[in-house]
Design an enzyme around this catalytic site. Sequence first.
Site, short mmCIF file in Angstrom:
data_model
loop_
_atom_site.label_atom_id
_atom_site.label_comp_id
_atom_site.label_asym_id
_atom_site.label_seq_id
_atom_site.Cartn_x
_atom_site.Cartn_y
_atom_site.Cartn_z
N LEU A 5 0.84 -1.20 0.00
CA LEU A 5 0.00 0.00 0.00
C LEU A 5 0.87 1.25 0.00
CD1 LEU A 5 -2.83 1.40 0.46
CD2 LEU A 5 -2.38 1.18 2.92
N GLU A 42 3.57 4.16 -0.37
CA GLU A 42 4.40 4.67 -1.48
C GLU A 42 5.32 5.76 -0.94
OE1 GLU A 42 2.18 5.71 -4.95
OE2 GLU A 42 0.98 3.87 -4.87
N ALA A 59 3.15 8.56 0.03
CA ALA A 59 1.84 8.23 0.63
C ALA A 59 2.05 7.19 1.72
CB ALA A 59 0.87 7.73 -0.44
N PHE A 75 8.81 0.05 1.64
CA PHE A 75 8.75 -0.52 2.99
C PHE A 75 7.87 -1.76 3.05
CE2 PHE A 75 8.97 4.24 4.14
CZ PHE A 75 10.34 4.27 3.97
N ARG A 89 -3.30 -4.80 12.54
CA ARG A 89 -2.87 -4.09 13.76
C ARG A 89 -2.96 -4.99 15.00
NH1 ARG A 89 -5.60 1.47 11.40
NH2 ARG A 89 -3.82 1.92 10.05
N GLU A 110 2.15 -0.27 9.93
CA GLU A 110 0.70 -0.55 9.96
C GLU A 110 -0.05 0.57 10.68
OE1 GLU A 110 -0.72 -4.46 10.06
OE2 GLU A 110 1.22 -5.33 9.57
N THR A 168 1.17 4.63 12.23
CA THR A 168 1.95 5.16 13.35
C THR A 168 1.06 5.33 14.59
OG1 THR A 168 1.37 7.39 12.69
CG2 THR A 168 3.43 6.52 11.78
N1 CAA Z 1 -12.75 0.00 7.62
C1 CAA Z 1 -13.49 0.14 6.50
N2 CAA Z 1 -13.55 1.29 5.79
C2 CAA Z 1 -12.83 2.32 6.25
C3 CAA Z 1 -12.04 2.26 7.40
C4 CAA Z 1 -12.01 1.03 8.09
N3 CAA Z 1 -11.28 0.86 9.21
N4 CAA Z 1 -11.43 3.44 7.60
C5 CAA Z 1 -11.84 4.26 6.60
N5 CAA Z 1 -12.69 3.56 5.80
C6 CAA Z 1 -13.40 4.07 4.62
C7 CAA Z 1 -14.34 5.19 5.01
O1 CAA Z 1 -15.59 4.67 5.40
C8 CAA Z 1 -14.43 5.98 3.73
O2 CAA Z 1 -15.31 5.32 2.84
P1 CAA Z 1 -16.37 6.13 1.94
O3 CAA Z 1 -15.56 6.91 0.94
O4 CAA Z 1 -17.18 5.08 1.31
O5 CAA Z 1 -17.12 7.02 2.88
C9 CAA Z 1 -13.03 5.86 3.14
O6 CAA Z 1 -12.46 4.68 3.72
C10 CAA Z 1 -12.15 7.05 3.43
O7 CAA Z 1 -12.19 7.26 4.84
P2 CAA Z 1 -11.42 8.47 5.54
O8 CAA Z 1 -11.77 9.74 4.81
O9 CAA Z 1 -11.64 8.37 7.00
O10 CAA Z 1 -9.93 8.10 5.19
P3 CAA Z 1 -8.61 8.97 5.31
O11 CAA Z 1 -7.97 9.08 3.99
O12 CAA Z 1 -8.87 10.23 6.09
O13 CAA Z 1 -7.70 7.94 6.17
C11 CAA Z 1 -6.37 7.22 8.05
C12 CAA Z 1 -7.61 7.98 7.49
C13 CAA Z 1 -6.91 6.48 9.26
C14 CAA Z 1 -5.28 8.19 8.46
C15 CAA Z 1 -5.82 6.19 7.01
O14 CAA Z 1 -5.27 6.84 5.89
C16 CAA Z 1 -4.75 5.29 7.62
O15 CAA Z 1 -5.05 4.29 8.29
N6 CAA Z 1 -3.46 5.63 7.39
C17 CAA Z 1 -2.35 4.80 7.82
C18 CAA Z 1 -2.05 3.77 6.76
C19 CAA Z 1 -1.21 2.64 7.29
O16 CAA Z 1 -1.49 2.03 8.29
N7 CAA Z 1 -0.14 2.35 6.52
C20 CAA Z 1 0.73 1.24 6.79
C21 CAA Z 1 0.74 0.32 5.58
S1 CAA Z 1 1.29 -1.32 5.82
C22 CAA Z 1 2.89 -1.23 6.32
O17 CAA Z 1 3.18 -0.65 7.30
C23 CAA Z 1 3.98 -1.95 5.55
C24 CAA Z 1 3.98 -3.40 5.74
O18 CAA Z 1 4.36 -4.12 4.84
C25 CAA Z 1 3.61 -3.98 7.03
#
Ligand code: CAA
Length: 380
Positions: free
Chosen positions: A125, A127, A130, A156, A243, A363, A365
């Site tokens: 996911l 980038e 992002a 990552f 998480r 996953e 911060t």
């Molecule tokens: N479950 C289902 N749907 C969800 C949801 C959830 N937990 N959270 C948000 N959504 C949906 C919303 O309902 C909304 O849907 P609609 O458009 O249909 O209304 C849509 O997603 C957008 O929601 P938001 O506007 O709330 O989303 P946002 O862009 O403001 O995101 C955020 C909020 C919580 C900050 C999110 O971007 C996030 O979790 N960011 C962190 C990402 C992350 O954890 N990255 C790590 C990646 S993995 C990794 O670390 C590498 C690896 O290999 C392990």
Amino acid sequence: MDFNLTREQTLIQKMVRAFTENEVKPIAAETDKTCEYPRENIEKLFHYGIMGMCVPKEYGGAGSDDLSAALAVEELSKVCASTGDIVATHNGLCCDPILRNGTGAQKQKYLRMLTEGHKVGAFALTEPNAGSDASKGTTTARLEGDHYVLNGSKVFITNGYVADVIVVFAMTDPSKGTRGISAFIVESSFPGYHVGKHEEKLGLHGSPTAELIFEDCIVPKENLLGQEGKGFKIAMQTLDGGRIGIAAQALGITEGAMEEAITYTKSRVQFGKPIAKFQNTQFTFADMKVAVESGRLLVHQAATLKSAGKPFTMEAAMAKLYTSENAMKYTVKALQMFGGYGYTRDFPVERMLRDAKITEIYEGTSEVQRIVISSNMALK
Ligand code: CAA
């Protein structure tokens, strides 16, 4: 509330504990030193049914519940957080979204590969531009006849340079924001798929982290996971589950550091008595114990809700936030008890401290967990 583990959960916990003691602990320091992926142990974990353990039996898995998966990651992470991470990512971030969103044919093909086929999974996911703002990715997927063409890069990615099956998120319609993101099942053998930079990290040296590059990568149309435009929801739901795995990992790291510090302070004599006899040491252990046991309750709550099909977004975020911040706090305190020895590689606490840090970052911060928790509190 039932605080007892079921018979099956207890058996899995015991089995993984024994495996960890016999197979993981002896090579944990070497894995950290050489930065080598612990391939043989991962093969054995496939053999024991831990890789892909929540996949139902009809698709080649063990059909275990989410708490069993958390217990397995916790046990592994007590001695080697890298191994815990590889397993948590495979199970929570690759098998889980395919299980929840895949078609019958996708599940038959890919879940079997990820269990019986011993193929390793990843989730792509993030980038370069992002990370926390996960919706702003620029990787694109363009439909051309019977296949999609993916272009862009991901960073990552846990299991990145060993993964065979990767759940990838890409924009199918950039004009629609989060509703223009779609999920795909990509095989590392697909044309145009490349592994880029291997990351050199502070900790988790045995966990293979890499950049993934998609250059006109050809992905068959039938590998779209879920519907077009539903990718962001799939990513967020997957991370909710993931998480719990990271919380279990952080819990395991804290417990591992606590166990090491207990053993050491009982034998280390200063000022005429073992340093475990000083009240300062005992009070620190008391605080650690409370942090471990309360963190465990949060992990068990989130995992139990997930298996029951109930909402668990906030509970998973609370579990991850609490256990990861405690892992950082208490690995520092455990190291302090070792004095100068703790700062050397003669003892595993310095590795545990380095491994703990990432649990506050990946996953989502700690800051993202606070966003998720507060936005689920209906404060508006
Ligand atoms: N479950 C289902 N749907 C969800 C949801 C959830 N937990 N959270 C948000 N959504 C949906 C919303 O309902 C909304 O849907 P609609 O458009 O249909 O209304 C849509 O997603 C957008 O929601 P938001 O506007 O709330 O989303 P946002 O862009 O403001 O995101 C955020 C909020 C919580 C900050 C999110 O971007 C996030 O979790 N960011 C962190 C990402 C992350 O954890 N990255 C790590 C990646 S993995 C990794 O670390 C590498 C690896 O290999 C392990």
